[in-house]
Design a protein around this motif. Structure first.
Motif, short mmCIF file in Angstrom:
data_model
loop_
_atom_site.label_atom_id
_atom_site.label_comp_id
_atom_site.label_asym_id
_atom_site.label_seq_id
_atom_site.Cartn_x
_atom_site.Cartn_y
_atom_site.Cartn_z
N GLU A 117 0.81 -1.21 0.00
CA GLU A 117 0.00 0.00 0.00
C GLU A 117 0.85 1.26 0.00
O GLU A 117 0.39 2.33 -0.40
CB GLU A 117 -0.92 0.01 1.23
N SER A 118 2.09 1.12 0.48
CA SER A 118 2.90 2.34 0.57
C SER A 118 3.90 2.47 -0.58
O SER A 118 4.38 3.56 -0.86
CB SER A 118 3.65 2.37 1.91
N ARG A 119 4.21 1.37 -1.24
CA ARG A 119 5.24 1.40 -2.27
C ARG A 119 4.61 1.75 -3.61
O ARG A 119 3.59 1.19 -4.00
CB ARG A 119 5.89 0.02 -2.39
N VAL A 120 5.27 2.63 -4.34
CA VAL A 120 4.75 3.06 -5.65
C VAL A 120 5.72 2.62 -6.73
O VAL A 120 6.93 2.74 -6.59
CB VAL A 120 4.60 4.58 -5.67
N ALA A 121 5.17 2.04 -7.80
CA ALA A 121 5.99 1.76 -8.98
C ALA A 121 5.11 1.93 -10.21
O ALA A 121 3.91 1.66 -10.17
CB ALA A 121 6.57 0.34 -8.93
N VAL A 129 0.06 -2.39 -4.64
CA VAL A 129 -1.09 -3.23 -4.30
C VAL A 129 -2.14 -3.17 -5.41
O VAL A 129 -3.00 -4.03 -5.52
CB VAL A 129 -1.69 -2.80 -2.93
N GLU A 130 -2.05 -2.14 -6.23
CA GLU A 130 -3.02 -2.01 -7.33
C GLU A 130 -2.54 -2.67 -8.62
O GLU A 130 -3.29 -2.72 -9.59
CB GLU A 130 -3.30 -0.52 -7.58
N HIS A 131 -1.33 -3.16 -8.63
CA HIS A 131 -0.87 -3.87 -9.82
C HIS A 131 -1.68 -5.16 -9.95
O HIS A 131 -1.84 -5.91 -8.98
CB HIS A 131 0.62 -4.21 -9.71
N GLY A 186 14.02 -0.83 -7.49
CA GLY A 186 14.80 -1.18 -8.66
C GLY A 186 13.98 -1.55 -9.88
O GLY A 186 14.53 -1.59 -10.99
N SER A 187 12.70 -1.80 -9.73
CA SER A 187 11.98 -2.27 -10.91
C SER A 187 11.59 -1.12 -11.84
O SER A 187 11.65 -1.26 -13.06
CB SER A 187 10.75 -3.10 -10.51
N ASP A 188 11.26 0.00 -11.28
CA ASP A 188 10.83 1.15 -12.10
C ASP A 188 11.96 2.17 -12.18
O ASP A 188 11.88 3.27 -11.63
CB ASP A 188 9.57 1.77 -11.46
N LEU A 189 13.02 1.80 -12.91
CA LEU A 189 14.20 2.67 -12.98
C LEU A 189 13.86 4.04 -13.54
O LEU A 189 14.40 5.07 -13.12
CB LEU A 189 15.29 2.03 -13.83
#
Lengths: 490, 490, 490, 490
Positions: free
Chosen positions: A297-301, A307-309, B160-163
């Motif tokens: 919930e806190s990590r964004v990518a 969590v929304e991926h 590291g995934s979203d460079l």
């Protein structure tokens, strides 16, 4: 989130079990863990294997186990909350099970001292003679911090699965008691005031039939140490329980039940451990999912919270569904134990059903805990393998749950045996009849019937995939049988 | 035993790859590990995260990494054996792959410095201008102990995934070179004499298109430190490689290739890591099987060695079969890399096939390593969770392999992308045509074609089971394609 | 600098002892330490107490001591250089003393295994019967890495100074040998292939007169372990020697000499330890001065290197002068031991003179080492208390030297006793006659004569300042007696 | 025993200082330590250097210092008891001194946070302008657990004694405040909410005259971290205070007093530390004597408790006598600080007398603590060097006390300077006039007068023995001057 309840073991219990007379206690216990216990548990895990102070400065053997001082506060919290005494006051194991589940969410190693204490109290109360009960039982059922702890010491150096061959501790009668001599190699809760231990009375037959169960207090009647701790094991986890190697040397001991039936008493002791291990595994899996959720919930990518991926979201859905099924399996096994633990031989079909479920639950829940802990680490990415963030702890803990009290291999084969000898799978089928999952169970029960006709070597050689599927299907069927769940309905 | 070869990585290579010009080197290298390396590797793992001596007694920043002295001997053994220089002398990556496999059987963390050194040498030799190559390349290709090490520093604190979103290191031109400023959060082989690092030239566009790849030496031309190590990461495993946090502060750097094509250079660097990770995962799985085998041959329960217990015997058979398939997948991916690594854009179909296999291999072999390491612990029973016996190490190591260079989640999605964009699954089908496993591959390729028509969210949401099956089927098909195996034939 | 020689133990030996036949060996040994040994010693100290692997995976008791692999290289270097075998080949302890001094400059803990091996070899060669010598001696005198190690185990849990009261290990004759049962609490070089141990033959009188000295091999004739290691002690220093608690349980043993004279054999064993401890203390002090010097030469404050600050410069001058005097005391005691160690009762005056010097040297050099190590830390200022810079190690080591083999208290009183009983102070006075320091010695000898007339309680109560001064004056007088020193003359 | 009082710091304070208004608080505080604090302090020491959590899982820099949870309870106990707030409520430093003494008996490292908090409060209250005081002071004087902590950061990488040359931190004015940039190398109480730090305003002259004292809060007005912790120092002791390396990078700061007088403010800060260090050293020595006493009363050798051995008994008598003298010296210096701390330049003779006593006390008491801790280890014999029994801790702690706040070398020279410039030794003589020890003081004062006439180099070169004797004589004279002691009178 639909799975917000996963963050609180109390919420899951509410959701799956519904209200109980212990809700107040549980809420308070959970609050204590959130405020104080988490940090203590973390510090104990970091501090790794505790020390034993073997001798005091005067050269006297003392075998004190040195934890950080907070440890004792954490340990006593569960006893005070009633993990032991409530079971006896209320004549039901239910509060013990609930408290063990909650404990394990925060520190599954800590539920070990509670479990082995319970595993000491139960045979003592069931098989101990009046004098022994009067002498020891009140100490274990105290509601204050002077409560004694129990322990269960079976395994010796050559391994725990084949006790018949590997228990070399000898018991010799001595006046109204016995003297035990031997070495216990994986002795949980080393330092306990009272242990139950497997030993072979001198002259008894070889194999499991010659084993008996004894009570071994920490202190001799003379006030001296009755056993010594050779060392604590340097385990990779469950550091909240001191597991040691115990040296019994003419140690005072008291026979429980009759020597001839010793092996049944030993197996009854293991029943409790397996159930506790199952509840602990589910709780640990819940914790790993909860931690993964907070992180996701806190990590964004790629522009959104992970969590929304979509793929990760699917994984959360499936983990939570499987968590419920694993809980259902462990809980039904627990409920059955509560029904049957006072039975004596010859055991009822209900007892054999319990045994089957206990084997399935021990196996399946631990496997689920391991896979979930692994997945939780992967969700955390690189942070997952840093000691700093302690996420890796859950995998270490889960691996011990998977191995303690018998590995998957052992559970699968022992489950197979209880079906062969007692047709426990058919009892299960009847038990499940109303559950919507039954058709799949019926199908696999038929497959098992066919499998049981194979010669023994081949039966074991090809059993694993069937046994695995059986556990899974049973868990799902039991989930159907549980009362309506508010949360999942929402 | 039919699987005796599992005890030796050299034997497995012989069996799976057949004779190579490097057999003498490999035999000698394996002998060194058996005699000296195993104990060193064990000591390094025990010693946990090494120290950094940040300042000398005169107050000068030095950032020395303090390993036990044997470490350096162990490290240099691989360089001397030719993990770097042979590739350039012989113009083939084959010796590097073979040595990496063998290294990883004994210490999969140690193969990291070799890999990142290779990942530094390759882009330098391919994209570096003449002056840069002349200045740096010979240092990395030395055959003696003065050899320089390389490093690959991409990941920053946000992941590291979203460079494209997370690389915040900025590059500013300065004379004939650049100056880099930023923090690298997971910097493998911290302390290397020469690193390649991702950074964004000032003014370049946001996202991956704005990234470029730079060479960063440890020492400035003035002789001063060119980067500092904030700290080493306290990892649960791969302790044979110092992974640190690196502070770049106006650090001298040299652009590789053109800034516009930087992202392609970065991806090419990752190609090498993924392949090495795949080989390392297979080797680790082999090691875990080998250790389980030794234990199962020596442990007795119920009257026979546990390796003879039917269910366990089946597990050995299956693990070894899966080991071969996993090797085939990793090896084919390696072979393809050797073919395509010198390609420049636009890349060939062969390159895209490589990319697909690399994603499948990274995912599948790491998963196999984790599950095998877990199983190895279970085979050891209680001894499996004691630090004393180091069996638990393989699971710690495997978890890092599963997470480094992109988790399963990432590999599955990136594999999906290369199929969508480049139809790489069809290239694979052609590639496999002669293999007996092809029918199953054909079937799944059709399923993928259907899957690719789904809307993106759903496509990702339901991809995992198909992707998993695809990896498994591909591995098995590639195994069929490998030359006849002597051992399994015997 | 006038005290440049302080950086090299070889240089100090050259300066103080002059050329010997062992100069080549010593130079080579010092070179090895500088190139390899220093870093190994540092790593061993960091790694703290080594592990004992008590059981192998098959459950067999093995009691292996697990050091980092380099440790064994470091350990063998001294044996190969001849710390044991040269003494026997050349019929002089001189090479042992020189090598012990040099070893202790780099790792005073490592000189313990050499010393206790020597302390095993000497009584074995002097008192062992032919069969025993033939069986064991060649193993200890090997020149290759298969050399056996010795050990000396006297102290039990209640303390080491009053052996007569505290040795509770019992020896029972068994065929041509004995069986020992008891616990040794501070057992240096636990794991040695052959130990000498104090025990009381069953039926022997109480007190020191009833003690005898036995050889105890690691392995029984049957090939099984002959003793077990309960645990290694977690010492603050001298981590290069594993000190453990030893359990003797019907352990095979061989009597040395006659049981009636056992206490004399025990005291002769202690003679060697005290001498080695004295040489080690001086070497450690030299090391601390050398480290302080390096730091003081590089650190600048108030505009100049701190070595040039007048007060610090005075301290260096005094430390170096006292170092020489301490060396003279330890060396003369060593030389005397070489003269007298083969004596048997009744001992000569020369032997009693040795005993007196040994007590003074053990006391005075250890005190000097402690104070010098403390001062070295202070010279380093804040860096002195950081584990990172290892300067604090010398104080930890020195404290063990001050306590091992009897504290100051014990040495002072035992020295007093040998003067009272044997007038050894007068023998000393004669011995020193030509030395320019003699007048001060004469004066203190007279004071001692007066002191010896006091009643015993008062004699002991007021002895410390006189004893301390006696040690200091003796050391300075012995320094005068040493051959001309090139370095200090320059 | 005549020295029973040595077991309780409260008893010693009663004996030496007599009743104070704080007796109730002190008794309660001592009781807390006996019941809970001792075990916590022991656990903190064992756990060694705490971790810093630099980043949270979201990648935000947080620099949390991770102690075992009990640590915080221990830390807050002293603040709650009033080590800070009582001084301001009652307008006297007396309660702070008493509480610091008592704290140091149990954990001399813990008295550091209290001391540096006091050293932050005092200059803030004395030199801060109204706005700054209003903003910060109440936080530091809270009586509850939300109290802020202070810190004093002077030393940089090149050393702490020559601040004029070595402080390279630069201060630049920025609006109504300043911005500081530089690195502090020994930063006690890293993580404090408010620090005082030495820095050089841009453009200020070189040397100590150009230094100024600034307040540096932990948090910027924007809520972000205002400084970062590069790492914690791995100290051998005083683990109850996190000492770190601090990076100031444009850190918000507030000037205290005028920049021109900065060096005086800095020296005033050091006054408090030196006094606290002196009290702590005496308390530590008391603790070591108390532990030696307990051991000597329980250990038996040669037929009696070792405390009854004549030489050891003499040592106890002398240690206790010297303890009193050391206390008298530290206490008089403390009392004087309480009198003079609010003085501003030009300082009175009383202030210079204080400075002299502070230098003598810092030097003498730390030396006494070291020697006493060493002796305590020797009394324990072999147990003294085992980590298990923690006796060795006192020597580690004492070595830090001897080095912190200036080594002996520094104190001796600074004391010499205040006598040369301010004739403080004559002020002392007058101050002592009524004391029976005065004749010896008079004698040494005359020697000092002669000594001060020597040229500077020689004056320093030969000063140490005179300075040492001066400290000793002064301590004994001050003991004479103290009120009658009940205990010693009995």
């Amino acid at each position: 989130m639909p799975f917000d309840f996963v963050r609180s073991p109390y919420a899951l219990l509410q959701d799956m079990v519904g209200p109980t007379p212990y809700d107040g206690v549980l809420k308070e216990y959970e609050a204590w863990w959130e405020q104080e216990g988490r940090a203590i548990s973390d510090a104990v895990d970091r501090a790794q294997t505790p020390w034993v102070r073997m001798f005091d400065t005067a050269g006297k053997r003392v075998d004190e186990i040195l934890y950080p001082p907070d440890y004792r506060r954490m340990l006593k919290q569960g006893y005070r909350s009633g993990v032991l005494w409530r079971a006896f006051r209320d004549q039901t194991l239910l509060p013990s099970f609930l408290l063990l589940y909650l404990t394990s969410f925060y520190d599954c190693g800590l539920s070990c001292p509670y479990t082995v204490s319970l595993s000491t109290v139960l045979p003592l109360s069931k098989y101990g003679d009046a004098a022994i009960k009067e002498r020891f039982l009140p100490n274990l059922l105290r509601e204050d911090d002077a409560v004694w702890q129990g322990a269960t010491w079976m395994t010796e150096i050559k391994g725990g699965s084949d006790l018949g061959a590997n228990v070399e501790t000898v018991a010799v009668p001595q006046g109204d008691a016995w003297q035990l001599t031997g070495d216990k190699y994986f002795a949980s809760n080393a330092g306990a005031e009272l242990a139950v231990a497997a030993a072979r009375p001198k002259g008894a037959p070889a194999g499991v039939r010659g084993l008996a169960l004894f009570l071994v207090p920490r202190w001799r009647r003379s006030g001296e140490l009755n056993y010594t701790i050779r060392r604590l094991k340097d385990k990779i986890a469950t550091r909240s329980v001191p597991t040691g190697e115990i040296e019994l040397r003419d140690s005072e001991a008291y026979l429980l039940g009759s020597a001839e039936e010793g092996i049944y008493l030993i197996l009854e002791v293991l029943n409790v451990s397996r159930i506790s291990n199952s509840l602990g595994s589910v709780a640990l899996a819940q914790r790993a999912i909860a931690d993964a959720l907070s992180f996701a919930e806190s990590r964004v990518a790629f522009g959104r919270r992970i969590v929304e991926h979509p793929m990760l979201r699917t994984q959360f859905d499936e983990r939570v569904r499987d968590l419920r099924a694993a809980f259902a399996l462990a809980w039904e096994a627990s409920r059955l134990l509560n029904e049957v633990w006072q039975e004596r031989r010859p055991y009822s079909d209900r007892y054999h059903l319990f045994r089957l479920l206990a084997h399935l639950a021990k196996y399946w829940t631990a496997e689920f805990a391991v896979q979930t802990a692994k997945w939780c680490m992967e969700v955390h990415g690189g942070l997952g393998v840093l000691a700093e963030f302690r996420v890796e702890r859950w995998l270490r803990e889960a691996m011990i749950l998977a191995i303690w009290e018998g590995t998957a291999h052992r559970q699968l084969l022992d489950g197979l045996e209880v079906m062969e000898r007692k047709q426990a799978h058919h009892t299960l089928l009847q038990y499940l009849a109303p559950a919507s999952g039954a058709p799949e169970v019926r199908e696999i029960v038929e497959a098992i019937d066919a499998h049981l006709k194979l010669p023994i070597e081949e039966r074991e050689r090809t059993w694993e995939p069937i046994g695995t599927r059986f556990a899974k299907v049973t868990a799902e069927a039991l989930l159907q049988k549980m009362p309506v769940q508010k949360t999942s309905a929402s």
